[in-house]
Design a protein around this motif. Sequence first.
Motif, PDB file in Angstrom:
ATOM      1  N   ALA A  64      62.875  38.405  34.963  1.00 14.59           N
ATOM      2  CA  ALA A  64      62.024  39.374  34.269  1.00 14.59           C
ATOM      3  C   ALA A  64      62.033  39.050  32.789  1.00 14.59           C
ATOM      4  CB  ALA A  64      62.529  40.800  34.502  1.00 14.59           C
ATOM      5  N   VAL A  65      61.008  39.519  32.097  1.00 13.46           N
ATOM      6  CA  VAL A  65      60.909  39.337  30.644  1.00 13.46           C
ATOM      7  C   VAL A  65      60.800  40.714  29.990  1.00 13.46           C
ATOM      8  CG1 VAL A  65      59.513  38.428  28.754  1.00 13.46           C
ATOM      9  CG2 VAL A  65      59.831  37.062  30.837  1.00 13.46           C
ATOM     10  N   TRP A  66      61.650  40.939  29.008  1.00 16.34           N
ATOM     11  CA  TRP A  66      61.604  42.182  28.231  1.00 16.34           C
ATOM     12  C   TRP A  66      61.037  41.849  26.851  1.00 16.34           C
ATOM     13  CZ3 TRP A  66      65.379  41.149  31.833  1.00 16.34           C
ATOM     14  CH2 TRP A  66      65.557  42.111  32.828  1.00 16.34           C
ATOM     15  N   LYS A  67      59.889  42.431  26.537  1.00 15.92           N
ATOM     16  CA  LYS A  67      59.154  42.097  25.321  1.00 15.92           C
ATOM     17  C   LYS A  67      59.879  42.595  24.066  1.00 15.92           C
ATOM     18  CE  LYS A  67      55.440  40.531  27.544  1.00 15.92           C
ATOM     19  NZ  LYS A  67      54.980  39.130  27.440  1.00 15.92           N
ATOM     20  N   LYS A  68      59.797  41.797  23.026  1.00 12.11           N
ATOM     21  CA  LYS A  68      60.437  42.174  21.764  1.00 12.11           C
ATOM     22  C   LYS A  68      59.805  43.431  21.178  1.00 12.11           C
ATOM     23  CE  LYS A  68      57.493  39.004  19.093  1.00 12.11           C
ATOM     24  NZ  LYS A  68      57.456  37.770  18.270  1.00 12.11           N
ATOM     25  N   LEU A  97      78.072  59.888  50.380  1.00 13.46           N
ATOM     26  CA  LEU A  97      77.759  59.452  49.030  1.00 13.46           C
ATOM     27  C   LEU A  97      76.356  59.926  48.671  1.00 13.46           C
ATOM     28  CD1 LEU A  97      78.990  55.737  49.042  1.00 13.46           C
ATOM     29  CD2 LEU A  97      79.965  57.598  47.679  1.00 13.46           C
ATOM     30  N   PRO A  98      76.093  60.127  47.390  1.00 12.89           N
ATOM     31  CA  PRO A  98      74.719  60.460  46.997  1.00 12.89           C
ATOM     32  C   PRO A  98      73.762  59.315  47.346  1.00 12.89           C
ATOM     33  CG  PRO A  98      76.258  60.958  45.227  1.00 12.89           C
ATOM     34  CD  PRO A  98      77.026  60.187  46.255  1.00 12.89           C
ATOM     35  N   PHE A  99      72.597  59.685  47.837  1.00 10.64           N
ATOM     36  CA  PHE A  99      71.546  58.718  48.194  1.00 10.64           C
ATOM     37  C   PHE A  99      70.411  58.938  47.201  1.00 10.64           C
ATOM     38  CE2 PHE A  99      67.795  57.207  50.262  1.00 10.64           C
ATOM     39  CZ  PHE A  99      68.164  56.240  51.180  1.00 10.64           C
ATOM     40  N   ALA A 100      70.075  57.898  46.442  1.00 11.34           N
ATOM     41  CA  ALA A 100      69.102  58.061  45.355  1.00 11.34           C
ATOM     42  C   ALA A 100      68.043  56.960  45.384  1.00 11.34           C
ATOM     43  CB  ALA A 100      69.820  58.059  44.006  1.00 11.34           C
ATOM     44  N   ILE A 101      67.039  57.121  44.540  1.00 10.34           N
ATOM     45  CA  ILE A 101      65.965  56.134  44.413  1.00 10.34           C
ATOM     46  C   ILE A 101      65.893  55.644  42.969  1.00 10.34           C
ATOM     47  CG2 ILE A 101      63.487  55.698  44.596  1.00 10.34           C
ATOM     48  CD1 ILE A 101      64.796  56.160  47.295  1.00 10.34           C
ATOM     49  N   ALA A 102      66.015  54.327  42.790  1.00 10.46           N
ATOM     50  CA  ALA A 102      65.773  53.729  41.481  1.00 10.46           C
ATOM     51  C   ALA A 102      64.265  53.490  41.358  1.00 10.46           C
ATOM     52  CB  ALA A 102      66.536  52.425  41.330  1.00 10.46           C
ATOM     53  N   ALA A 103      63.689  54.032  40.310  1.00 13.94           N
ATOM     54  CA  ALA A 103      62.226  54.022  40.152  1.00 13.94           C
ATOM     55  C   ALA A 103      61.763  52.890  39.234  1.00 13.94           C
ATOM     56  CB  ALA A 103      61.772  55.372  39.605  1.00 13.94           C
ATOM     57  N   ASN A 104      60.466  52.742  39.147  1.00 10.49           N
ATOM     58  CA  ASN A 104      59.772  51.856  38.194  1.00 10.49           C
ATOM     59  C   ASN A 104      59.825  50.372  38.544  1.00 10.49           C
ATOM     60  OD1 ASN A 104      59.386  54.215  36.578  1.00 10.49           O
ATOM     61  ND2 ASN A 104      61.430  53.913  35.705  1.00 10.49           N
ATOM     62  N   PHE A 105      60.307  50.023  39.734  1.00 12.94           N
ATOM     63  CA  PHE A 105      60.413  48.607  40.088  1.00 12.94           C
ATOM     64  C   PHE A 105      59.077  48.048  40.573  1.00 12.94           C
ATOM     65  CE2 PHE A 105      64.852  49.343  39.792  1.00 12.94           C
ATOM     66  CZ  PHE A 105      65.461  48.101  39.651  1.00 12.94           C
ATOM     67  N   LYS A 115      61.598  49.876  34.025  1.00 11.33           N
ATOM     68  CA  LYS A 115      60.475  50.422  33.261  1.00 11.33           C
ATOM     69  C   LYS A 115      60.204  49.589  32.011  1.00 11.33           C
ATOM     70  CE  LYS A 115      58.788  54.779  31.291  1.00 11.33           C
ATOM     71  NZ  LYS A 115      59.112  56.220  31.077  1.00 11.33           N
ATOM     72  N   LEU A 116      61.281  49.109  31.374  1.00  6.54           N
ATOM     73  CA  LEU A 116      61.129  48.367  30.123  1.00  6.54           C
ATOM     74  C   LEU A 116      60.487  46.993  30.312  1.00  6.54           C
ATOM     75  CD1 LEU A 116      64.507  49.222  28.320  1.00  6.54           C
ATOM     76  CD2 LEU A 116      62.208  50.036  27.727  1.00  6.54           C
ATOM     77  N   CYS A 117      60.480  46.478  31.561  1.00  4.58           N
ATOM     78  CA  CYS A 117      59.842  45.160  31.764  1.00  4.58           C
ATOM     79  C   CYS A 117      58.456  45.274  32.409  1.00  4.58           C
ATOM     80  CB  CYS A 117      60.747  44.229  32.565  1.00  4.58           C
ATOM     81  SG  CYS A 117      61.017  44.685  34.280  1.00  4.58           S
ATOM     82  N   LEU A 118      57.957  46.489  32.528  1.00  8.48           N
ATOM     83  CA  LEU A 118      56.590  46.683  33.018  1.00  8.48           C
ATOM     84  C   LEU A 118      55.583  46.284  31.925  1.00  8.48           C
ATOM     85  CD1 LEU A 118      56.950  50.119  34.851  1.00  8.48           C
ATOM     86  CD2 LEU A 118      56.682  47.866  35.898  1.00  8.48           C
ATOM     87  N   PRO A 119      54.363  45.893  32.262  1.00 10.82           N
ATOM     88  CA  PRO A 119      53.754  46.007  33.591  1.00 10.82           C
ATOM     89  C   PRO A 119      54.019  44.822  34.518  1.00 10.82           C
ATOM     90  CG  PRO A 119      52.108  45.287  32.021  1.00 10.82           C
ATOM     91  CD  PRO A 119      53.358  45.526  31.221  1.00 10.82           C
TER      92      PRO A 119
END
Length: 416
Positions: free
Chosen positions: A221-225, A56-64, A91-95
């Motif tokens: 997590a919180v995603w800002k409006k 199977l493809p082995f990948a990395i989920a980024a931005n965590f 990424k959308l819940c950073l920083p």
Amino acid sequence: MNLSGFHKLSVAERLKVIKQLANLSDEESALLSESCALKIEVADKMIENVIGTMHLPFAIAANFKINGKDVLIPMALEEPSVVAGASKAAKLCLPEGFKAEADDSIMMGQVQLVNIKDAKKAKKKLQERKEEIIKKATDAYKGNPAYWGGIRDFEVELFKTKRGDMLSCNFFIDVKDVMGANTINTIMEAIAPELEKLSEGKARLRILSNLAVKRKARASAVWKKEVIGEEAIESFLDCYEFAVANIYRCATHNKGIMNGIDAVALACGQDWRAIEAGAHAYASLGGYHPLTRYEKTREGDLKGEIELPLAVGIYGGAINTSPTAKIALKILGAKNAKDLAMAMAAAGLANNFAALYALATTGIQAGHMKLHARNIAMLAGAKTPEEIDAVAAKIYEQKNFSSDFAKRVLEEIRKK
């Protein structure tokens, strides 16, 4: 940790970045780049009737970012958009990123007792001998002391069934940093004769339960409006409440969560089947419900939470034999089972958010089919990266994802 543009790099370039970030050795990075990292002679000792290995493809989920720490999330799966979706959601819940926590590694083992003359009397007797039973069960453990946290509790339940009264002797055992199946099952088999003698019954099942309600992980997590938009939040919450109200939608909702959790489990050598069983059983307590919760905060932002049992370990099982599983855990930076469980919970929440966000805005197929177009291109016969990208771009542009159309596009490209 800045992984901006990571998806645009070549495979070799991505591996070079991860090698540096995770401090991988030359041997470890070479194993990841080899499609046959799992040698056939090792695979033959893992399960029965082996004829080869499957990849199977082995990948990395980024931005965590989890509890203030940058984390690389390893994933192994075949489905397009899962890795991309998780990375985008993170990424959308950073920083701030994700907050997470995990319970101690308490697993439940059960010894089923049947053919009991007086079940109520037997239950009372077993409960009165609790300390003695715990001591004898503890003495049955002969494994590594580092993987043993002791028996935390013992209880007896009585069930009336079509086959007569039955007792379930439940042991709650701290298995530390292993998943715990072998530990639990060994102890249950060892203590069963003593329970038979005390109850004057017959032991049948002597096995762990995969519904690990005392071994849960949670993430939020919180995603800002200002980032995702107020209208998107309203649409998102409508989609979520549909899952709360409708079991058919809820099944798919929870599947989206497990997309991320199972992918991490596979990469890290975990028993994903046990994880799936526990998750859906937990979702069924009190009526099948979503494993995530969403609400609008006072500030108008979107807050998401997840809670589910996660029986995972960083030692034992396939981890001991799978070279890539060990490397995945190193990339993740998991020092103990709790670290792994928290990362998996965050990945599950991220993938669920990504799916609902897409459904609530552009629709799920827009991004998914753009990525899936590459699979169709390869199915049509495209061989080189240039051919695959060119065919995928054309069929996505035309919104015609049939293999026949892809083959015609490929023929035209090759004529040029």
